[in-house]
Design an enzyme around this catalytic site. Structure first.
Site, PDB file in Angstrom:
ATOM      1  N   GLY A  78       0.914  -1.133  -0.259  1.00 58.50           N
ATOM      2  CA  GLY A  78      -0.118   0.068   0.078  1.00 58.50           C
ATOM      3  C   GLY A  78       0.769   1.162  -0.028  1.00 58.50           C
ATOM      4  O   GLY A  78       2.085   1.063   0.151  1.00 58.50           O
ATOM      5  N   GLN A  79      -0.056   2.405  -0.261  1.00 59.77           N
ATOM      6  CA  GLN A  79       1.052   3.598  -0.283  1.00 59.77           C
ATOM      7  C   GLN A  79       0.405   4.534   1.149  1.00 59.77           C
ATOM      8  O   GLN A  79      -0.876   4.826   0.987  1.00 59.77           O
ATOM      9  CB  GLN A  79       0.656   4.335  -1.485  1.00 59.77           C
ATOM     10  CG  GLN A  79       1.472   5.504  -1.655  1.00 59.77           C
ATOM     11  CD  GLN A  79       2.886   5.480  -2.140  1.00 59.77           C
ATOM     12  OE1 GLN A  79       3.321   4.374  -2.646  1.00 59.77           O
ATOM     13  NE2 GLN A  79       3.584   6.353  -1.664  1.00 59.77           N
ATOM     14  N   PHE A  92       3.368   8.915   3.992  1.00 57.30           N
ATOM     15  CA  PHE A  92       4.868   9.097   4.213  1.00 57.30           C
ATOM     16  C   PHE A  92       5.847   8.321   3.159  1.00 57.30           C
ATOM     17  O   PHE A  92       6.878   8.164   3.075  1.00 57.30           O
ATOM     18  CB  PHE A  92       5.330   8.513   5.712  1.00 57.30           C
ATOM     19  CG  PHE A  92       4.476   9.133   6.551  1.00 57.30           C
ATOM     20  CD1 PHE A  92       4.469  10.511   6.573  1.00 57.30           C
ATOM     21  CD2 PHE A  92       3.976   8.197   7.796  1.00 57.30           C
ATOM     22  CE1 PHE A  92       3.588  10.991   7.755  1.00 57.30           C
ATOM     23  CE2 PHE A  92       3.153   9.132   8.534  1.00 57.30           C
ATOM     24  CZ  PHE A  92       3.044  10.328   8.804  1.00 57.30           C
ATOM     25  N   GLY A  93       5.140   7.386   2.357  1.00 58.05           N
ATOM     26  CA  GLY A  93       5.730   6.781   1.373  1.00 58.05           C
ATOM     27  C   GLY A  93       5.165   5.190   1.214  1.00 58.05           C
ATOM     28  O   GLY A  93       4.197   4.954   1.975  1.00 58.05           O
ATOM     29  N   LYS A 126       7.960  -0.006   5.862  1.00 58.55           N
ATOM     30  CA  LYS A 126       7.625   1.422   5.573  1.00 58.55           C
ATOM     31  C   LYS A 126       8.820   2.046   5.257  1.00 58.55           C
ATOM     32  O   LYS A 126       9.580   2.359   5.961  1.00 58.55           O
ATOM     33  CB  LYS A 126       6.908   1.992   6.760  1.00 58.55           C
ATOM     34  CG  LYS A 126       6.045   3.279   6.284  1.00 58.55           C
ATOM     35  CD  LYS A 126       5.344   3.721   7.561  1.00 58.55           C
ATOM     36  CE  LYS A 126       3.948   3.056   7.878  1.00 58.55           C
ATOM     37  NZ  LYS A 126       2.938   3.953   8.512  1.00 58.55           N
ATOM     38  N   ASP A 156      -3.534  10.305  16.133  1.00 58.28           N
ATOM     39  CA  ASP A 156      -3.875  10.234  14.560  1.00 58.28           C
ATOM     40  C   ASP A 156      -4.627   8.810  14.685  1.00 58.28           C
ATOM     41  O   ASP A 156      -4.432   8.106  13.652  1.00 58.28           O
ATOM     42  CB  ASP A 156      -2.738  10.342  13.703  1.00 58.28           C
ATOM     43  CG  ASP A 156      -3.125  10.417  12.267  1.00 58.28           C
ATOM     44  OD1 ASP A 156      -4.269  11.211  12.000  1.00 58.28           O
ATOM     45  OD2 ASP A 156      -2.754  10.097  11.279  1.00 58.28           O
TER      46      ASP A 156
HETATM   47  N1  LIG Z   1       2.162  -3.681   9.169  1.00 59.24           N
HETATM   48  C1  LIG Z   1       1.470  -3.732   7.884  1.00 59.24           C
HETATM   49  N2  LIG Z   1       0.873  -5.177   7.512  1.00 59.24           N
HETATM   50  C2  LIG Z   1       0.646  -5.109   6.279  1.00 59.24           C
HETATM   51  N3  LIG Z   1       0.085  -4.007   5.775  1.00 59.24           N
HETATM   52  C3  LIG Z   1       0.393  -2.994   5.951  1.00 59.24           C
HETATM   53  C4  LIG Z   1       0.928  -2.549   7.244  1.00 59.24           C
HETATM   54  N4  LIG Z   1       1.485  -1.456   7.399  1.00 59.24           N
HETATM   55  C5  LIG Z   1       0.785  -0.609   6.326  1.00 59.24           C
HETATM   56  N5  LIG Z   1       0.233  -1.622   5.647  1.00 59.24           N
HETATM   57  C6  LIG Z   1      -0.609  -1.447   4.463  1.00 59.24           C
HETATM   58  O1  LIG Z   1      -0.131  -0.331   3.677  1.00 59.24           O
HETATM   59  C7  LIG Z   1      -0.839   0.706   3.547  1.00 59.24           C
HETATM   60  C8  LIG Z   1      -0.321   1.893   3.832  1.00 59.24           C
HETATM   61  O2  LIG Z   1      -0.029   2.039   5.178  1.00 59.24           O
HETATM   62  P1  LIG Z   1       0.403   3.450   5.983  1.00 59.24           P
HETATM   63  O3  LIG Z   1       0.404   3.166   7.356  1.00 59.24           O
HETATM   64  O4  LIG Z   1       1.798   3.923   5.155  1.00 59.24           O
HETATM   65  O5  LIG Z   1      -0.696   4.475   5.382  1.00 59.24           O
HETATM   66  P2  LIG Z   1      -2.025   4.812   6.056  1.00 59.24           P
HETATM   67  O6  LIG Z   1      -2.193   4.662   7.580  1.00 59.24           O
HETATM   68  O7  LIG Z   1      -2.924   4.239   5.041  1.00 59.24           O
HETATM   69  O8  LIG Z   1      -2.028   6.540   5.895  1.00 59.24           O
HETATM   70  P3  LIG Z   1      -1.203   7.532   6.657  1.00 59.24           P
HETATM   71  O9  LIG Z   1       0.249   7.192   6.302  1.00 59.24           O
HETATM   72  O10 LIG Z   1      -1.613   8.929   6.414  1.00 59.24           O
HETATM   73  O11 LIG Z   1      -1.287   7.216   8.150  1.00 59.24           O
HETATM   74  C9  LIG Z   1      -2.063   0.491   4.642  1.00 59.24           C
HETATM   75  O12 LIG Z   1      -3.224   0.804   3.959  1.00 59.24           O
HETATM   76  C10 LIG Z   1      -2.136  -1.041   4.450  1.00 59.24           C
HETATM   77  O13 LIG Z   1      -2.847  -1.672   3.490  1.00 59.24           O
END
Ligand SMILES: Nc1ncnc2c1ncn2[C@@H]1O[C@H](COP(=O)(O)OP(=O)(O)OP(=O)(O)O)[C@@H](O)[C@H]1O
Length: 452
Positions: A122-123, A126-127, A143, A239
């Site tokens: 996913g995106q 932050f990246g 991440k 958050d």
């Molecule tokens: N620990 C993890 N295990 C599995 N998938 C993950 C994990 N962390 C993130 N993801 C996937 O990556 C996506 C992006 O995660 P990320 O935490 O970077 O962004 P976010 O929480 O959607 O938004 P923000 O960065 O604004 O908090 C998530 O929606 C999820 O699908």
């Protein structure tokens, strides 16, 4: 001048020079101790305690100032000198992370584990996030933090230190990090069912049953309870949102906490430490992961958090407390009940529903209609309404919320037990009735046949 005089003068000069040297050495040693002793002390708290700094408004943490005081002290600030800072930078780059016991990986390790960054999950803001299989066969989520971020090395190290200290079954644990080739990466436990937001709002995802939603709410409340009441020092998430709640293979929920300063300033995620000043119960908000210029100013800075989840009281006062997290949690509960995104007018529906005691039935997620106990839905909605109370102080504490949710679940289990007991009894009664009928048939047959 006689020879004896010359000897006396020579000895006197020698003694005087000796005294002068001894004096210089003494002053020199004293000066050296005075100058370098604070450095030695400064490094100690970073190993055993969370570094913290006061900024006059709130209590903030950043790694640049972390050498100045520690959470175990009385909160007084000991300003750090720039020379000490550079010393700190040079010698303590990895101290934070090693102190938290979080393993550091090289860029090459991660490149290999992510098949050259081809396994995107996913995106985020932050990246990108990648799935990775580590040499130990452990599956993790990496991440990769945007390289254009304003966060520096020190702030990143502070983040690793802080996150590495948070351990709870309802938090997504940090299991590693990477600082290499100009890249910053955080490595988390892999959560195979992705985010709650994806499950609620993406077409084609599996439907969450009411039982699962109730369990998720309870898991999240336990995660927040750990941050607010279990962690030392306590932490405010700042958050909380459905995108930051991840689900494992058994659909158990974990809260994702991180404080990295992303490239988008209105979308910053910060975890704050609450620190009681002396014996006062009043808490102060602290921010970390911020450089000195960016230290959160409770009155001047922009709002932090995500639109739709931000406590209106925080918007007007710029003061973030645990109760602001409670507000965001109330929103998440309503997301689970209604499957309406907070940025899609959720609050308007919620306010309308509040006009009627069973108004929440009208906004229930269509996928749940006829498949859940409405009484339980109303009880959960009542908890959420309390979390959204306009006056923060009147919102319940996370401990009280956890207990209230547990009561709903216990109530259901007791009911199920009673029902299954009732079911068992009626089965026995039916069997007895059947046996009686059979018995009377046999008796009739005997009578008819004239058998005595
Ligand atoms: N620990 C993890 N295990 C599995 N998938 C993950 C994990 N962390 C993130 N993801 C996937 O990556 C996506 C992006 O995660 P990320 O935490 O970077 O962004 P976010 O929480 O959607 O938004 P923000 O960065 O604004 O908090 C998530 O929606 C999820 O699908």
């Amino acid at each position: 001048m006689s020879q004896a005089d010359l000897v006396i003068i020579g000895v006197s000069v020698g003694v005087a020079v000796g005294i002068l040297i001894a004096l210089c050495a003494f002053v020199g040693i004293k000066w050296y101790r005075k100058r370098f002793h604070p450095q030695r002390c400064a490094s100690e708290p970073s190993v055993t305690t969370l570094p913290i700094r006061t900024n006059g408004i709130g209590t903030s943490i950043d790694s640049s100032a972390s050498i100045s005081s520690s959470i175990t002290t009385n909160g007084l600030q000991h300003p750090a000198k720039s020379t000490q800072r550079s010393w700190w930078n040079q010698h303590n780059k990895d101290l934070f992370a090693s102190a938290s016991g979080i393993p550091r990986y090289s860029y090459k390790d991660i490149q290999k584990a992510t098949h050259n960054f081809t396994t995107i999950l996913g995106q985020g803001s932050f990246g990108p996030v990648y799935k990775a299989t580590m040499p130990t066969s452990e599956v993790v989520a990496v991440k990769v933090l945007a390289s254009n971020s304003r966060q520096g090395e020190k702030e990143f190290q502070t983040e690793v230190l802080l996150l590495g200290r948070l351990h709870h079954r309802n938090l997504v644990n940090l299991v590693g990090y990477c600082v290499d080739k100009g890249q910053h990466m955080l490595i988390y436990q892999y959560m195979s069912n992705g985010s709650l937001a994806n499950l609620l709002y993406c077409e084609g995802e599996r439907i969450l049953s009411w039982e699962e939603r109730l369990q998720i709410v309870l898991d999240v409340s336990h995660g927040i309870e750990y941050l607010h009441e279990g962690a030392v020092p306590p932490v405010i998430h700042r958050d909380l949102k459905s995108a930051n709640i991840l689900l494992d293979q058994s659909m158990r929920a974990k809260v994702q906490a991180y404080l990295y300063l992303g490239p988008n300033p209105v979308h910053q995620v910060q975890v704050s430490v609450l620190k009681a000043r002396n014996t006062s119960t009043q808490h102060e908000v602290a921010d970390f992961g911020l450089s000195k210029e960016e230290v959160f100013d409770g009155r001047k800075s922009g709002l932090k958090g995500t639109y739709g989840y931000i406590d209106p009281e925080y918007m007007s006062t710029n003061r973030f407390t645990k109760k602001s997290d409670i507000y965001s949690f109330g929103i998440i509960i309503f997301e689970l009940i209604t499957a309406i995104h907070p940025q899609q007018n959720l609050m308007e529906y919620v306010n309308l529903a509040a006009m009627d005691s069973d108004g929440v039935d009208e906004i229930l997620d269509k996928k749940l209609v006829g498949k859940c106990n409405l009484e339980e839905v109303r009880l959960l909605a009542n908890i959420a309404y309390k979390c959204l109370h306009k006056i923060p102080r009147k919102r319940p504490s996370i401990g009280d919320i956890s207990q209230a949710i547990s009561r709903i679940r216990k109530r259901r289990l007791t009911k199920e037990d009673t029902m299954s007991f009732a079911g068992d009894v009626s089965q026995v009664v039916r069997r007895i009735e059947h046996q009686q009928v059979e018995l009377s048939k046999i008796t009739n047959m005997r009578d008819n046949a004239g058998i005595t």
